[in-house]
Motif scaffolding. Structure first.
Motif, mmCIF file in Angstrom:
data_model
loop_
_atom_site.group_PDB
_atom_site.id
_atom_site.type_symbol
_atom_site.label_atom_id
_atom_site.label_comp_id
_atom_site.label_asym_id
_atom_site.label_seq_id
_atom_site.Cartn_x
_atom_site.Cartn_y
_atom_site.Cartn_z
ATOM 1 N N CYS A 46 0.847 -1.197 0.000
ATOM 2 C CA CYS A 46 0.000 0.000 0.000
ATOM 3 C C CYS A 46 0.880 1.242 0.000
ATOM 4 O O CYS A 46 2.040 1.209 0.420
ATOM 5 N N ALA A 48 -3.122 5.289 5.311
ATOM 6 C CA ALA A 48 -4.443 5.740 4.879
ATOM 7 C C ALA A 48 -4.966 4.885 3.720
ATOM 8 O O ALA A 48 -6.157 4.571 3.645
ATOM 9 N N HIS A 49 -4.067 4.502 2.838
ATOM 10 C CA HIS A 49 -4.438 3.626 1.722
ATOM 11 C C HIS A 49 -4.927 2.279 2.255
ATOM 12 O O HIS A 49 -5.976 1.771 1.827
ATOM 13 N N ALA A 78 -6.155 1.706 5.171
ATOM 14 C CA ALA A 78 -7.423 1.929 5.873
ATOM 15 C C ALA A 78 -8.587 1.967 4.892
ATOM 16 O O ALA A 78 -9.653 1.387 5.151
ATOM 17 N N ARG A 79 -8.401 2.620 3.742
ATOM 18 C CA ARG A 79 -9.467 2.676 2.733
ATOM 19 C C ARG A 79 -9.759 1.295 2.164
ATOM 20 O O ARG A 79 -10.918 0.913 1.972
ATOM 21 N N GLU A 80 -8.705 0.521 1.889
ATOM 22 C CA GLU A 80 -8.900 -0.808 1.336
ATOM 23 C C GLU A 80 -9.562 -1.748 2.344
ATOM 24 O O GLU A 80 -10.393 -2.585 1.977
ATOM 25 N N THR A 81 -9.210 -1.588 3.613
ATOM 26 C CA THR A 81 -9.832 -2.423 4.647
ATOM 27 C C THR A 81 -11.321 -2.135 4.735
ATOM 28 O O THR A 81 -12.151 -3.053 4.828
ATOM 29 N N ARG A 82 -11.676 -0.865 4.659
ATOM 30 C CA ARG A 82 -13.100 -0.523 4.721
ATOM 31 C C ARG A 82 -13.833 -0.997 3.464
ATOM 32 O O ARG A 82 -14.950 -1.521 3.537
ATOM 33 N N ALA A 83 -13.204 -0.837 2.299
ATOM 34 C CA ALA A 83 -13.867 -1.185 1.044
ATOM 35 C C ALA A 83 -14.042 -2.687 0.875
ATOM 36 O O ALA A 83 -15.103 -3.160 0.446
ATOM 37 N N THR A 111 -13.041 -1.146 9.916
ATOM 38 C CA THR A 111 -11.883 -0.277 10.067
ATOM 39 C C THR A 111 -10.712 -1.088 10.599
ATOM 40 O O THR A 111 -10.889 -2.188 11.130
#
Length: 246
Positions: A205, A209-210, A212-217, A222
Motif C-alpha cells: 500500500c 491511509a491507503h 485503511a481505505r482498502e480495509t473498509r472497502a 476499520t
C-alpha cells in the motif's frame, strides 16, 4: 471451534468448524480470491469468490470445507468463477440434485466428515484437468506485489486477455485480485502485531491511509475494529469458503 490444515490436494486447505453463538459467529468473511466446497450437516454448498465482506448466518451445527487455491476451483466445479462471484449456491445447482444429495449423505455417514469431504475432492480432482500453470504464475506475481501490466507481459498475455482469463479463473479481473491479495498480506502482518503503517508499506500500500481505505472497502470494517476483533477466536464462516476469515 475451528481447525484447518493443508489439504492433500495441492494448494488447498481442509477446514472443519462447529457452530458457536455470540460475536464470533457474526464475524464477516473477507475476500481472499478462493472458492470453497462446504459440507454443512449433510448439505453441500459452493462459496464463490467474494469482492466484499460477507456476513454469514448459522444454519447448521457442523461444517467442513475444502478451500481451493485461487483459480483452481472453476475446472473442478465446471463453471466459470464469475458466475459464482459473491454467491453461495447448493452444489446440486452445478452437479445435479441427485448427485449432490448422494455425496452429501455419504459424507454425513462417515466417521470423519472432513476426511470424507477431502476424499471426495481428491477423487473428483483426479478426473479434472491439472491447474493451469499460467494462472498460478499470475497469482504468484500479483501476490508478490507485481503490477498487472507487468504480470500480463511476464505470462505472455495482453492486459485485455489476462482480464478475460481472470474473470473465468478468479471471478474478477486481475486488478481486483491484486487488491484482495494485498489486503490479505497486510492483515496477516497486522495479526502478527506489525504496526499499521509498517504493515501497509510492506504489503504494497502507499501508506496507512491507503490500507485503511482498502480495509473498509473490501473487509467492511476499520483497522481498529479489525484489530479489536482479533481478541475472539478466528472462525471460518458459512457458507463461504471463498474467503478466509479475519
Amino acid at each position: 471451534m475451528y481447525e484447518e490444515r493443508p489439504a492433500l490436494l495441492d494448494g488447498a486447505v481442509l477446514w472443519s468448524r462447529t457452530a458457536v453463538a455470540g460475536p464470533a459467529a457474526e464475524r464477516p468473511v473477507l475476500p481472499d480470491g478462493c472458492m470453497d466446497l462446504i459440507w454443512a450437516d449433510g448439505a453441500l454448498l459452493v462459496a464463490g469468490p467474494d469482492t466484499h465482506a460477507f456476513l454469514p448466518g448459522e444454519f447448521a451445527a457442523r461444517y467442513a470445507g475444502v478451500r481451493f487455491a485461487p483459480g483452481d476451483a472453476p475446472a473442478f466445479f465446471g463453471v466459470p468463477a464469475h458466475e459464482l462471484r459473491d454467491r453461495r449456491v447448493a452444489l446440486g445447482a452445478l452437479w445435479g440434485d441427485a448427485e449432490a444429495r448422494r455425496l452429501g449423505e455419504r459424507i454425513t455417514e462417515a466417521p470423519d466428515p472432513a476426511a470424507a469431504l477431502e476424499e471426495l475432492v481428491l477423487r473428483r480432482a483426479a478426473a479434472t484437468p491439472e491447474p493451469d500453470p499460467l494462472l498460478r504464475a499470475v497469482v504468484a506475481r500479483l501476490d508478490a506485489g507485481r503490477p498487472v501490466a507487468e504480470t500480463a507481459e511476464a505470462v505472455g498475455l495482453g492486459v485485455r486477455r489476462l482480464h478475460r482469463r481472470s474473470l473465468d479463473a478468479f471471478g474478477y479481473g486481475p486488478k481486483t485480485l491484486a487488491r484482495v491479495l494485498r489486503l490479505q498480506r497486510a492483515l496477516t502482518l497486522v495479526r502478527a502485531g506489525v504496526p499499521y503503517a509498517e504493515a501497509a508499506l510492506r504489503a504494497g500500500c502507499a501508506d496507512q491511509a491507503h490500507l485503511a481505505r482498502e480495509t473498509r472497502a473490501l473487509a467492511g470494517t476499520t483497522l481498529g475494529a479489525y484489530t479489536a476483533s482479533l481478541g475472539a477466536k478466528s472462525e471460518t464462516p458459512l457458507p463461504s469458503g471463498s474467503s478466509t476469515t479475519a
